[in-house]
Design an enzyme around this catalytic site. Structure first.
Site, PDB file in Angstrom:
ATOM      1  N   CYS A 382       0.838  -1.205   0.000  1.00 40.37           N
ATOM      2  CA  CYS A 382       0.000   0.000   0.000  1.00 40.37           C
ATOM      3  C   CYS A 382       0.874   1.256   0.000  1.00 40.37           C
ATOM      4  O   CYS A 382       1.487   1.551  -1.015  1.00 40.37           O
ATOM      5  CB  CYS A 382      -1.018  -0.054   1.120  1.00 40.37           C
ATOM      6  SG  CYS A 382      -2.476   0.908   0.711  1.00 40.37           S
ATOM      7  N   HIS A 508      -3.746  -4.950   0.113  1.00 40.09           N
ATOM      8  CA  HIS A 508      -3.182  -5.533   1.345  1.00 40.09           C
ATOM      9  C   HIS A 508      -3.325  -7.055   1.318  1.00 40.09           C
ATOM     10  O   HIS A 508      -4.332  -7.582   1.805  1.00 40.09           O
ATOM     11  CB  HIS A 508      -3.944  -5.000   2.561  1.00 40.09           C
ATOM     12  CG  HIS A 508      -3.704  -3.568   2.866  1.00 40.09           C
ATOM     13  ND1 HIS A 508      -2.768  -3.137   3.777  1.00 40.09           N
ATOM     14  CD2 HIS A 508      -4.292  -2.449   2.391  1.00 40.09           C
ATOM     15  CE1 HIS A 508      -2.781  -1.824   3.851  1.00 40.09           C
ATOM     16  NE2 HIS A 508      -3.695  -1.375   3.017  1.00 40.09           N
ATOM     17  N   GLU A 510      -1.903  -9.133   3.123  1.00 37.29           N
ATOM     18  CA  GLU A 510      -1.787  -9.714   4.476  1.00 37.29           C
ATOM     19  C   GLU A 510      -3.145 -10.032   5.099  1.00 37.29           C
ATOM     20  O   GLU A 510      -3.250 -10.923   5.943  1.00 37.29           O
ATOM     21  CB  GLU A 510      -0.978  -8.776   5.394  1.00 37.29           C
ATOM     22  CG  GLU A 510      -1.646  -7.472   5.806  1.00 37.29           C
ATOM     23  CD  GLU A 510      -1.466  -6.322   4.806  1.00 37.29           C
ATOM     24  OE1 GLU A 510      -1.184  -6.607   3.631  1.00 37.29           O
ATOM     25  OE2 GLU A 510      -1.629  -5.154   5.207  1.00 37.29           O
TER      26      GLU A 510
HETATM   27  N1  GLN Z   1      -1.857   6.779   2.643  1.00 36.79           N
HETATM   28  C1  GLN Z   1      -1.996   6.013   1.441  1.00 36.79           C
HETATM   29  C2  GLN Z   1      -3.352   6.231   0.776  1.00 36.79           C
HETATM   30  O1  GLN Z   1      -4.302   6.614   1.417  1.00 36.79           O
HETATM   31  C3  GLN Z   1      -1.745   4.537   1.693  1.00 36.79           C
HETATM   32  C4  GLN Z   1      -2.708   3.896   2.633  1.00 36.79           C
HETATM   33  C5  GLN Z   1      -2.232   2.591   3.189  1.00 36.79           C
HETATM   34  O2  GLN Z   1      -1.037   2.310   3.234  1.00 36.79           O
HETATM   35  N2  GLN Z   1      -3.141   1.780   3.708  1.00 36.79           N
HETATM   36  O3  GLN Z   1      -3.494   6.019  -0.394  1.00 36.79           O
END
Ligand code: GLN
Length: 542
Positions: A382, A508, A510
């Site tokens: 992410c 994600h 995970e």
């Molecule tokens: N801050 C980033 C976004 O909002 C990544 C978010 C995250 O890592 N869950 O796109």
């Protein structure tokens, strides 16, 4: 079979592991062939934990249907392979919001709206909603917090009423703590007695007690607790500290927890649990000799629970590769180009963690620069993937001002940018790209090889996206976009094919790694890390 409802409450102190006990029981019942789900009520007023920072309740977990949930739902999924949804995690805030919405619509026909019966009815509805689907034999409902808290009173009143209505189709498991007083060399039962009294005052008689303890509780003490608490002696179960939470289902089964539940709910004749696959996992864990060292670069390194699902996914992947996991937390705020080598040089693989905001971001770039230049297996998740893209833009594409508009709204090179539909949103809660989305992987890419397929579906939680107007420039410079959302064209996976293993995912992975089904990308990353370690060991010998 009629649906059975099992309520799990906690007393004395928090953090006793209600989530692990609920998950373990679900695991055992599923292993016996029952259809089970687990639900958690959180007595706080936030609508969901999505707006909470990790210092409050650790990681925010995301369900396939895009609900931002308590991290206990992660345990539920990892222990059982079930998919939870927004119906599996409900807060006081959501209960009140739906009651207030009904009041505004006039649904209460002019009546005074009160905690009892309106809030409690809403809670009961939320418990039964899962049962009414007909999809489950057992609904396990965990009540967050500790008996005696003001916040949990309406939930416990709802449990009292449900126990009364459901009779033998329900039961209550109460989890308490038995402290060991070192100076007296004694375990103490009084806190348990008090907490059960508290529950009884609220009209709930627990059927089973699970006692969390650091020392073995003997039969005499169990009998004493049973006597004082109106519980059958065989329904007093101890939950002693173990080296890994994944042993808890077996510890519970040895003491008959699942048998007692089946007996007390009159579930009828039942098969023994088939624990073969679970035992195989534990066997691999116990026989793992070599160690693989993974560095996790993030800003919440002092918080055990902030990267819970990543830790577990790594542990599962290491175990299936018969390795012990040594996880080294590397504080992104303290990492610079000057000390990146010292901190990362001995890692077999590096994870660049998800996150929000500017804090620690430069450390992630320094880590990525080092890992890319030294060809260390690297996995960006992410924000970690977004940082991979930004670092590559700065150092390889020659755009030193490249950034995400999250960090620098006026950057001349917004390689990570807000989607058009996100620009007008001002509320924070529940407004990100959340939940499972389809992704098509490029055939022949490392990601596709890891999954063994090109069509996948993964969970998201972010607002910002790879900016497609830079895609060609990245591809020409050696960073390939190998995962694309077929509906929107958004980039979900990037990788550098010329390196050993350098993959970033906007989603994600995970969240969907479980004990019985470790995630293919984590497995592939782990194999790459182990191979890299072996390669270094060999060249050091020569
Ligand atoms: N801050 C980033 C976004 O909002 C990544 C978010 C995250 O890592 N869950 O796109």
């Amino acid at each position: 079979m009629e649906t059975k409802y099992i309520f799990v409450t906690g007393g004395v102190v928090s953090s006793l592991g209600k989530g692990i006990i609920s998950s373990s029981l679900a695991n055992l019942l599923i292993a016996r062939g029952y259809r089970v789900t687990i639900q958690k009520f959180d007595p706080y007023i936030n609508i969901d934990p999505g707006t909470l920072n990790p210092y409050e309740h650790g990681e925010c977990y995301v369900t396939v249907d895009g609900h931002e949930a308590d991290l206990d739902l992660g345990h539920y999924e990892r222990f059982t392979d079930i998919h939870t949804t927004r119906a599996n995690n409900i807060t006081t805030g959501r209960i009140y919001r739906s009651v207030i919405d009904k009041e505004r619509r006039g649904d209460y026909l002019g009546k005074t709206v009160q905690i009892v019966p309106h809030i409690t009815d809403e809670i009961k509805r939320a418990v039964k909603a899962l049962g009414n689907t007909g999809d489950f034999d057992f609904i396990i409902t965990e009540i967050g917090g500790v008996v005696g808290d003001i916040e949990s009173l309406p939930f416990l009143e709802a449990v009292r009423q449900l126990r009364w209505e459901l009779g033998d189709n329900s039961l209550c498991i109460h989890l308490t703590y038995v402290p060991y007083i070192a100076a007296a060399k004694e375990l103490k039962t009084k806190p348990t007695q008090h907490s059960v009294k508290k529950l009884q005052e609220l009209g709930i008689q627990p059927d089973i007690l699970v006692l969390r303890t650091e020392h073995h509780i003997g039969n005499d003490m169990r009998r004493k607790i049973a006597l004082f608490c109106n519980v059958a002696p065989d329904a007093v179960v101890q939950s002693i500290d173990v080296d890994t939470i994944y042993r808890v289902p077996l510890r519970m089964h040895e003491q008959g927890l699942d048998d007692i539940v089946l007996r007390k709910t009159h579930a009828g004749p039942h098969p023994e649990p088939d624990m073969a696959a679970w035992l195989d996992f534990l066997h691999k864990m116990d026989n793992a000799d070599d160690t693989v060292t993974i560095g996790l670069v993030g800003k919440y390194v002092e918080l055990q629970d902030a990267y819970k699902s990543i830790n577990e996914a790594l542990f599962q992947a290491a175990t299936y590769n018969t390795h012990k996991l040594k996880l080294v937390y590397i504080h992104s705020e303290k990492l610079t180009d000057a000390d990146a080598g010292e901190k990362l040089g001995r890692m077999d693989g590096v994870i660049i963690a998800p996150g929000f905001g500017q804090r620690g971001i430069e450390g992630k770039f320094a880590a990525l620069r080092y890992c890319r230049e030294h060809d260390i297996p690297t996995f960006g998740i992410c924000l970690g993937m977004q940082c991979m893209v930004i670092e590559y833009a700065r150092d390889v594409l020659g755009l030193p001002d490249a950034n995400s508009t999250e960090m620098s709204p006026s950057t001349p090179h917004p390689v990570i940018d807000l989607m058009e539909e996100q620009k007008s949103i001002s509320n924070l809660g529940g407004t990100m790209r959340l939940g499972a989305y389809d992704c098509r992987l490029t055939a022949g890419s490392r990601a596709a090889a890891a999954y063994g397929t090109t069509d996948i579906r993964e969970r998201h939680r972010h607002r910002f996206e790879f900016n497609n107007s830079y895609r060609e420039a990245f591809e020409q410079a050696g960073m390939a976009c190998t995962g694309i959302n077929p509906a929107s064209g958004l980039v979900e996976v990037v990788e550098i094919p010329s390196l050993r293993w350098f993959i970033g995912t906007q989603y994600h992975p995970e969240y969907s790694s479980t004990v019985l089904h470790p995630h293919p990308l984590f497995m592939s990353f782990m194999r790459a890390a182990i191979a890299y370690r072996d390669e270094r060991a060999k060249s050091e010998k020569h």
